[in-house]
Design a protein around this motif. Structure first.
Motif, PDB file in Angstrom:
ATOM      1  N   GLY A 267       0.640  -1.206   0.194  1.00 33.26           N
ATOM      2  CA  GLY A 267      -0.094   0.116   0.019  1.00 33.26           C
ATOM      3  C   GLY A 267       0.793   1.309  -0.148  1.00 33.26           C
ATOM      4  O   GLY A 267       0.284   2.418   0.296  1.00 33.26           O
ATOM      5  N   PHE A 268       2.130   1.248  -0.223  1.00 34.28           N
ATOM      6  CA  PHE A 268       3.030   2.177  -0.192  1.00 34.28           C
ATOM      7  C   PHE A 268       4.255   2.014  -1.028  1.00 34.28           C
ATOM      8  O   PHE A 268       4.631   0.695  -1.152  1.00 34.28           O
ATOM      9  CB  PHE A 268       3.414   2.808   1.383  1.00 34.28           C
ATOM     10  N   THR A 269       4.802   2.920  -1.674  1.00 33.01           N
ATOM     11  CA  THR A 269       6.302   2.572  -2.253  1.00 33.01           C
ATOM     12  C   THR A 269       7.554   2.250  -1.442  1.00 33.01           C
ATOM     13  O   THR A 269       7.424   2.684  -0.193  1.00 33.01           O
ATOM     14  CB  THR A 269       6.670   3.609  -3.154  1.00 33.01           C
ATOM     15  N   PRO A 270       8.488   1.718  -1.777  1.00 29.17           N
ATOM     16  CA  PRO A 270       9.417   1.511  -1.048  1.00 29.17           C
ATOM     17  C   PRO A 270      10.297   2.633  -0.664  1.00 29.17           C
ATOM     18  O   PRO A 270      10.674   2.856   0.572  1.00 29.17           O
ATOM     19  CB  PRO A 270      10.494   0.680  -2.210  1.00 29.17           C
ATOM     20  N   GLY A 271      10.151   3.812  -1.607  1.00 31.93           N
ATOM     21  CA  GLY A 271      10.622   5.293  -0.898  1.00 31.93           C
ATOM     22  C   GLY A 271      10.108   5.617  -0.043  1.00 31.93           C
ATOM     23  O   GLY A 271      10.653   5.922   1.218  1.00 31.93           O
ATOM     24  N   GLU A 272       8.565   5.481   0.079  1.00 29.76           N
ATOM     25  CA  GLU A 272       7.781   5.790   1.200  1.00 29.76           C
ATOM     26  C   GLU A 272       8.278   5.047   2.591  1.00 29.76           C
ATOM     27  O   GLU A 272       8.337   5.562   3.522  1.00 29.76           O
ATOM     28  CB  GLU A 272       6.154   5.966   1.033  1.00 29.76           C
ATOM     29  N   CYS A 273       8.365   3.655   2.191  1.00 29.82           N
ATOM     30  CA  CYS A 273       8.845   2.762   3.318  1.00 29.82           C
ATOM     31  C   CYS A 273      10.218   3.361   4.064  1.00 29.82           C
ATOM     32  O   CYS A 273      10.308   3.616   5.253  1.00 29.82           O
ATOM     33  CB  CYS A 273       8.809   1.463   2.932  1.00 29.82           C
ATOM     34  N   ILE A 274      11.149   3.521   3.481  1.00 29.50           N
ATOM     35  CA  ILE A 274      12.429   3.958   3.696  1.00 29.50           C
ATOM     36  C   ILE A 274      12.344   5.467   4.239  1.00 29.50           C
ATOM     37  O   ILE A 274      12.661   5.587   5.388  1.00 29.50           O
ATOM     38  CB  ILE A 274      13.505   4.185   2.591  1.00 29.50           C
ATOM     39  N   ARG A 275      11.580   6.355   3.658  1.00 32.10           N
ATOM     40  CA  ARG A 275      11.528   7.635   4.303  1.00 32.10           C
ATOM     41  C   ARG A 275      10.758   7.578   5.801  1.00 32.10           C
ATOM     42  O   ARG A 275      11.129   8.123   6.609  1.00 32.10           O
ATOM     43  CB  ARG A 275      10.789   8.640   3.506  1.00 32.10           C
ATOM     44  N   ASN A 276       9.633   6.722   5.748  1.00 34.34           N
ATOM     45  CA  ASN A 276       8.767   6.667   7.040  1.00 34.34           C
ATOM     46  C   ASN A 276       9.653   5.879   8.097  1.00 34.34           C
ATOM     47  O   ASN A 276       9.768   6.319   9.321  1.00 34.34           O
ATOM     48  CB  ASN A 276       7.427   5.813   6.785  1.00 34.34           C
ATOM     49  N   HIS A 277      10.441   4.769   7.908  1.00 33.90           N
ATOM     50  CA  HIS A 277      11.194   4.313   8.583  1.00 33.90           C
ATOM     51  C   HIS A 277      12.318   5.214   9.433  1.00 33.90           C
ATOM     52  O   HIS A 277      12.820   5.366  10.496  1.00 33.90           O
ATOM     53  CB  HIS A 277      12.102   2.991   7.970  1.00 33.90           C
ATOM     54  N   LYS A 278      13.141   5.952   8.314  1.00 29.55           N
ATOM     55  CA  LYS A 278      13.882   7.070   8.857  1.00 29.55           C
ATOM     56  C   LYS A 278      13.538   8.080   9.654  1.00 29.55           C
ATOM     57  O   LYS A 278      14.181   8.490  10.473  1.00 29.55           O
ATOM     58  CB  LYS A 278      14.511   7.681   7.678  1.00 29.55           C
ATOM     59  N   GLU A 279      12.226   8.492   9.228  1.00 28.48           N
ATOM     60  CA  GLU A 279      11.393   9.328  10.335  1.00 28.48           C
ATOM     61  C   GLU A 279      11.043   9.003  11.506  1.00 28.48           C
ATOM     62  O   GLU A 279      10.348   9.744  12.407  1.00 28.48           O
ATOM     63  CB  GLU A 279      10.293  10.243   9.632  1.00 28.48           C
ATOM     64  N   GLY A 280      11.060   7.618  11.739  1.00 23.20           N
ATOM     65  CA  GLY A 280      10.341   7.025  12.880  1.00 23.20           C
ATOM     66  C   GLY A 280       9.053   6.803  13.037  1.00 23.20           C
ATOM     67  O   GLY A 280       8.406   6.549  13.838  1.00 23.20           O
ATOM     68  N   LEU A 281       8.410   7.015  11.834  1.00 22.06           N
ATOM     69  CA  LEU A 281       6.762   6.756  11.715  1.00 22.06           C
ATOM     70  C   LEU A 281       6.463   5.301  12.022  1.00 22.06           C
ATOM     71  O   LEU A 281       7.205   4.454  11.441  1.00 22.06           O
ATOM     72  CB  LEU A 281       6.266   7.236  10.451  1.00 22.06           C
ATOM     73  N   SER A 282       5.222   5.050  12.502  1.00 26.50           N
ATOM     74  CA  SER A 282       5.009   3.624  12.949  1.00 26.50           C
ATOM     75  C   SER A 282       4.220   3.225  11.697  1.00 26.50           C
ATOM     76  O   SER A 282       3.817   2.070  11.777  1.00 26.50           O
ATOM     77  CB  SER A 282       4.538   3.433  14.083  1.00 26.50           C
ATOM     78  N   SER A 283       3.861   3.781  10.593  1.00 24.19           N
ATOM     79  CA  SER A 283       2.761   3.158   9.702  1.00 24.19           C
ATOM     80  C   SER A 283       3.183   2.157   8.998  1.00 24.19           C
ATOM     81  O   SER A 283       2.463   1.453   8.615  1.00 24.19           O
ATOM     82  CB  SER A 283       2.352   4.394   8.857  1.00 24.19           C
ATOM     83  N   THR A 284       4.742   1.992   8.787  1.00 19.88           N
ATOM     84  CA  THR A 284       4.993   0.781   8.022  1.00 19.88           C
ATOM     85  C   THR A 284       5.241  -0.255   8.819  1.00 19.88           C
ATOM     86  O   THR A 284       5.970  -1.180   8.520  1.00 19.88           O
ATOM     87  CB  THR A 284       6.335   1.244   7.280  1.00 19.88           C
ATOM     88  N   GLN A 285       5.195  -0.067  10.119  1.00 20.47           N
ATOM     89  CA  GLN A 285       5.710  -1.123  10.965  1.00 20.47           C
ATOM     90  C   GLN A 285       4.593  -1.893  11.562  1.00 20.47           C
ATOM     91  O   GLN A 285       4.879  -2.875  12.409  1.00 20.47           O
ATOM     92  CB  GLN A 285       6.500  -0.273  12.354  1.00 20.47           C
ATOM     93  N   HIS A 286       3.576  -1.866  10.891  1.00 19.05           N
ATOM     94  CA  HIS A 286       2.475  -2.712  11.345  1.00 19.05           C
ATOM     95  C   HIS A 286       2.066  -3.824  10.223  1.00 19.05           C
ATOM     96  O   HIS A 286       0.959  -4.352  10.232  1.00 19.05           O
ATOM     97  CB  HIS A 286       1.147  -1.935  11.378  1.00 19.05           C
ATOM     98  N   ILE A 287       2.933  -4.133   9.477  1.00 17.86           N
ATOM     99  CA  ILE A 287       2.963  -5.159   8.407  1.00 17.86           C
ATOM    100  C   ILE A 287       2.908  -6.478   9.421  1.00 17.86           C
ATOM    101  O   ILE A 287       3.834  -6.643  10.113  1.00 17.86           O
ATOM    102  CB  ILE A 287       4.066  -5.098   7.491  1.00 17.86           C
ATOM    103  N   ASP A 288       2.151  -7.337   8.826  1.00 16.43           N
ATOM    104  CA  ASP A 288       2.197  -8.796   9.502  1.00 16.43           C
ATOM    105  C   ASP A 288       3.386  -9.443   9.045  1.00 16.43           C
ATOM    106  O   ASP A 288       3.587  -9.293   7.697  1.00 16.43           O
ATOM    107  CB  ASP A 288       0.960  -9.679   9.080  1.00 16.43           C
TER     108      ASP A 288
END
Length: 163
Positions: free
Chosen positions: A132-153
């Protein structure tokens, strides 16, 4: 007398129809009986695929390596893991890439190559479809410490024993 020959023919025809019917029944989404040995082999196949994710082996090679026929391999794998072998390869490649991004191991194109994609655009599109998001968004969100990409099963594929 032709009667015994006729009855033998009818019996063989009935047997052929029964076998054909059984094969069609098994082929169209019905469960097959899996012994403990079969389940063990299918678990080994899954691990083998995971360890060769950049260049997964064809079905024929898996059959030879693990001494299992193609029907039982494909049908049993889908029955246990809920997806086809090719579907699992697709899923696992992207799951592996997702974890690489979270660990900061690679950029998008390096990771695409690492998991067997030769076309980065196809990799990005497949990643977006799965998560539901691009790899770039995943990397950016992880670097920024956002938890939205960390709820993947992280392990949606569970073994369900049948029989």
């Amino acid at each position: 007398s032709p009667q015994p020959l006729f009855l033998s023919g009818v019996a063989l025809e009935f047997l052929a129809l029964a076998i054909d019917s059984l094969y069609k029944y098994l082929e169209h989404g019905h469960l097959i009986r899996l012994e403990k040995r079969d389940i063990s082999v299918l678990e080994k196949v899954k691990k083998y695929i995971e360890n060769s994710i950049a260049n997964p082996p064809p079905i024929e090679e898996l059959c030879k390596k693990f001494y299992i026929n193609s029907f039982k391999l494909k049908k049993g794998f889908k029955q246990i893991y809920g997806m086809t072998i090719s579907g699992y390869i697709q899923y696992y490649r992207l799951y592996y890439a997702y974890n690489c991004f979270l660990q900061g191991d690679a950029n998008v194109s390096e990771c695409a190559w690492k998991v067997g994609y030769t076309n980065v655009s196809h990799f990005i599109a497949a990643f977006r479809r799965q998560f539901g998001f691009t790899p770039g968004e995943c990397i950016r969100n992880h670097k920024e410490g956002l938890s939205s990409t960390q709820h993947i099963d992280t392990n949606p594929v569970q073994i369900e024993q049948v029989g």
